[in-house]
Enzyme design. Structure first.
Site, short mmCIF file in Angstrom:
data_model
loop_
_atom_site.label_atom_id
_atom_site.label_comp_id
_atom_site.label_asym_id
_atom_site.label_seq_id
_atom_site.Cartn_x
_atom_site.Cartn_y
_atom_site.Cartn_z
N ARG A 202 -51.22 -70.24 41.27
CA ARG A 202 -52.04 -71.17 40.47
C ARG A 202 -52.06 -72.56 41.09
NH1 ARG A 202 -50.68 -73.73 34.81
NH2 ARG A 202 -52.76 -74.14 33.96
N HIS B 177 -55.17 -75.20 41.63
CA HIS B 177 -55.20 -76.53 41.03
C HIS B 177 -55.17 -77.64 42.08
CE1 HIS B 177 -54.18 -75.60 36.56
NE2 HIS B 177 -54.96 -74.70 37.09
N ASP B 178 -54.57 -77.38 43.24
CA ASP B 178 -54.63 -78.37 44.31
C ASP B 178 -56.06 -78.44 44.85
OD1 ASP B 178 -53.76 -80.31 46.09
OD2 ASP B 178 -53.18 -78.85 47.63
N ASP C 111 -55.30 -80.68 49.36
CA ASP C 111 -54.71 -81.81 50.10
C ASP C 111 -53.33 -82.20 49.56
OD1 ASP C 111 -55.31 -82.94 47.67
OD2 ASP C 111 -56.14 -84.78 48.53
N SER D 139 -52.53 -83.08 46.73
CA SER D 139 -52.56 -84.19 45.75
C SER D 139 -51.87 -83.79 44.44
CB SER D 139 -53.99 -84.63 45.48
OG SER D 139 -54.80 -83.52 45.17
N ASN E 198 -52.18 -79.37 33.99
CA ASN E 198 -51.00 -79.16 34.83
C ASN E 198 -49.67 -79.36 34.12
OD1 ASN E 198 -52.43 -78.58 37.22
ND2 ASN E 198 -52.72 -80.76 37.64
N HIS F 57 -55.09 -63.74 37.03
CA HIS F 57 -54.54 -63.67 35.67
C HIS F 57 -53.93 -62.30 35.39
CE1 HIS F 57 -57.03 -67.37 34.19
NE2 HIS F 57 -56.06 -67.69 35.02
N THR F 58 -53.55 -61.62 36.42
CA THR F 58 -52.78 -60.39 36.30
C THR F 58 -51.28 -60.66 36.48
OG1 THR F 58 -52.64 -58.11 37.13
CG2 THR F 58 -52.98 -59.81 38.77
N THR G 215 -48.55 -54.82 33.41
CA THR G 215 -47.78 -55.01 34.65
C THR G 215 -47.69 -56.51 34.92
OG1 THR G 215 -49.81 -54.77 35.99
CG2 THR G 215 -48.49 -52.79 35.67
N ASP H 134 -52.11 -57.02 40.93
CA ASP H 134 -52.87 -55.78 41.07
C ASP H 134 -54.18 -55.94 40.31
OD1 ASP H 134 -52.18 -55.72 38.40
OD2 ASP H 134 -50.72 -54.09 38.60
C1 HEM Z 1 -61.72 -69.10 36.17
C2 HEM Z 1 -61.23 -70.18 35.61
C3 HEM Z 1 -59.79 -70.30 35.21
C4 HEM Z 1 -59.33 -70.75 34.02
C5 HEM Z 1 -60.16 -71.25 32.87
C6 HEM Z 1 -57.89 -70.66 34.07
C7 HEM Z 1 -57.05 -71.05 33.03
C8 HEM Z 1 -55.69 -70.81 32.99
C9 HEM Z 1 -54.83 -71.15 31.90
C10 HEM Z 1 -55.25 -71.87 30.63
C11 HEM Z 1 -53.59 -70.69 32.20
C12 HEM Z 1 -52.35 -70.76 31.31
C13 HEM Z 1 -51.58 -72.06 31.49
C14 HEM Z 1 -50.47 -72.14 30.48
O1 HEM Z 1 -50.77 -72.37 29.31
O2 HEM Z 1 -49.29 -71.96 30.85
C15 HEM Z 1 -53.67 -70.07 33.48
C16 HEM Z 1 -52.60 -69.48 34.13
C17 HEM Z 1 -52.66 -68.98 35.41
N1 HEM Z 1 -53.75 -69.04 36.24
FE1 HEM Z 1 -55.64 -69.54 35.74
N2 HEM Z 1 -57.51 -70.15 35.26
C18 HEM Z 1 -58.63 -69.92 36.00
C19 HEM Z 1 -58.67 -69.47 37.31
C20 HEM Z 1 -57.56 -69.21 38.07
C21 HEM Z 1 -57.57 -68.99 39.49
C22 HEM Z 1 -58.79 -69.13 40.38
C23 HEM Z 1 -56.29 -68.73 39.85
C24 HEM Z 1 -55.73 -68.46 41.22
C25 HEM Z 1 -56.38 -67.80 42.15
C26 HEM Z 1 -55.50 -68.74 38.65
C27 HEM Z 1 -54.16 -68.41 38.58
C28 HEM Z 1 -53.39 -68.48 37.43
C29 HEM Z 1 -52.03 -67.99 37.36
C30 HEM Z 1 -51.26 -67.25 38.45
C31 HEM Z 1 -51.57 -68.32 36.08
C32 HEM Z 1 -50.15 -68.07 35.53
C33 HEM Z 1 -49.31 -69.29 35.88
C34 HEM Z 1 -47.85 -69.22 35.51
O3 HEM Z 1 -47.37 -68.19 35.06
O4 HEM Z 1 -47.15 -70.23 35.71
N3 HEM Z 1 -56.29 -69.06 37.60
N4 HEM Z 1 -54.95 -70.17 33.95
#
Ligand code: HEM
Ligand SMILES: *[C@@H]1O[C@H](CO)[C@@H](O)[C@H](O)[C@H]1NC(C)=O
Length: 323
Positions: free
Chosen positions: A61, A65-66, A73, A75, A94, A195-196, A246, A251
């Site tokens: 993630r 976010h970077d 960069d 940041s 963040n 989000h897997t 999972t 996956d």
């Molecule tokens: C499509 C738009 C996206 C939205 C709206 C979004 C939103 C979010 C939100 C709200 C969370 C939960 C944060 C929390 O409350 O702890 C999350 C977690 C996460 N997101 Fe996304 N996300 C998006 C795209 C992405 C992308 C592109 C990636 C990486 C390629 C990503 C990877 C992750 C990961 C791995 C988590 C789990 C983080 C953790 O367990 O610390 N997300 N995302």
């Protein structure tokens, strides 16, 4: 050739060269200057991720976010200072949810021991995210990560708020937010597959998703209602796994969850709301290996968003502070 024409040709070439230099990330960029860097980063990531898989999710993630805020960069790594009390990392998308900063610190320390002043923090974030994907995919997701990003000097919380899509976005807004970074609808669908892994705080989807009626599966909604307070607060904001089946495996289960209406966010469910993106979800869920191949490409594409080269950046000594 007339002088003016020669001048025009020279200017054109300068522009062509400058443009290619900007996109000039290279696989093996540190081959001569820090040949062991990718091993060093991988060893650090491995130590942390095998102890706590959640940090691996955090690193994946972190690259997103970077890259979406001021480009890839580093940041997002900058700590608050008296001159800049509200950097990206303190912005609501963040803070307090983004994790893995200690992994980047450890990797940077180890890299500085081997090759002082050589490797940017932005590249370390990209390497570490790539390595986290590798370990969480049970060593199947192998990505050649180009490098050569420089570190930025600007980090602002409002930038993060304006550039990171919130979980309440619908399909139009999601596609728009990725298009603004040069990523297309398929990249968006494919990258959402991240989000897997990992978790979410209840506040990221309550009450948006637990109100009735909702398209969320009744079973899944009930499970979430048992885990989450009706009104999460900073003092009472538990977390739940994104993928109940999972949780620590990178996956294609995410796409099966989207189809089964067992996903946390409006932005996840939104992928089914246009025929084109719904088709992508089906393919990612059903065709073996399809998503993995697409994810590798989209991940590298995301890692190149608005990268800084030349005088646009620096190689930070400490990832939390500008030089
Ligand atoms: C499509 C738009 C996206 C939205 C709206 C979004 C939103 C979010 C939100 C709200 C969370 C939960 C944060 C929390 O409350 O702890 C999350 C977690 C996460 N997101 Fe996304 N996300 C998006 C795209 C992405 C992308 C592109 C990636 C990486 C390629 C990503 C990877 C992750 C990961 C791995 C988590 C789990 C983080 C953790 O367990 O610390 N997300 N995302
Ligand atoms: C998506 O949300 C925006 C507001 O953020 C709205 O203007 C637009 O009509 C919505 N689109 C769809 C397809 O629901």
């Amino acid at each position: 050739m007339a002088a003016s024409l020669r001048f025009a040709v020279a200017v054109t070439w300068a522009l062509v060269l400058a443009t290619t230099a900007c996109q000039g990330l290279e696989v093996g960029y540190y081959k001569k200057t820090c040949p062991r860097v990718e091993h060093i980063v991988r060893d650090e990531v491995k130590k942390f991720v095998y102890k706590d898989a959640g940090l691996g999710a955090g690193l994946v993630r972190m690259l997103f976010h970077d890259c979406f805020v001021q480009g890839c960069d580093g940041s997002v790594l900058l700590d608050p200072t008296p001159a800049n009390p509200q950097p990206e990392k303190l912005s609501p998308p963040n803070f307090p949810s983004l994790r893995g900063f200690e992994v980047i610190d450890a990797a940077k320390d180890a890299v500085e021991q081997a090759c002082p002043g050589t490797v940017s923090c932005a590249d370390i974030v990209a390497f570490a995210a790539r390595d986290a994907a590798y370990f969480l995919s049970r060593l199947t997701m192998k990505i050649d990560m180009p490098a050569g990003r420089l570190d930025g000097r600007v980090s602002s919380a409002s930038d993060a708020l304006n550039n990171l899509p919130p979980p309440t976005f619908n399909i139009t807004d999601l596609i728009g937010s990725f298009a603004a970074k040069g990523l297309d609808a398929e990249d968006m669908v494919v990258l959402s597959g991240a989000h897997t892994i990992g978790r979410s705080h209840c506040s990221s989807f309550v009450p948006d998703r637990l109100a009735v009626p909702s398209d969320i599966s009744a079973w899944f909604a009930n499970l979430l209602r048992r885990r989450c307070p009706a009104n999460p607060t900073p003092a009472n904001d538990p977390t739940v796994n994104q993928d109940v089946f999972t949780p620590n495996a990178l996956d294609n289960q995410y796409y099966k969850n989207v189809i089964a209406h067992k996903v946390l966010f409006t932005s996840d469910a939104a992928l089914l709301t246009t025929p084109a993106t719904a088709k992508m979800v089906q393919d990612n869920a059903n065709i073996p290996g399809w998503w993995e191949g697409k994810f590798k490409k989209a991940f590298v594409k995301m890692s190149q968003v608005e990268v800084k080269t030349g005088r646009q950046g620096e190689t930070r000594k400490h990832c939390r502070i500008v030089n």
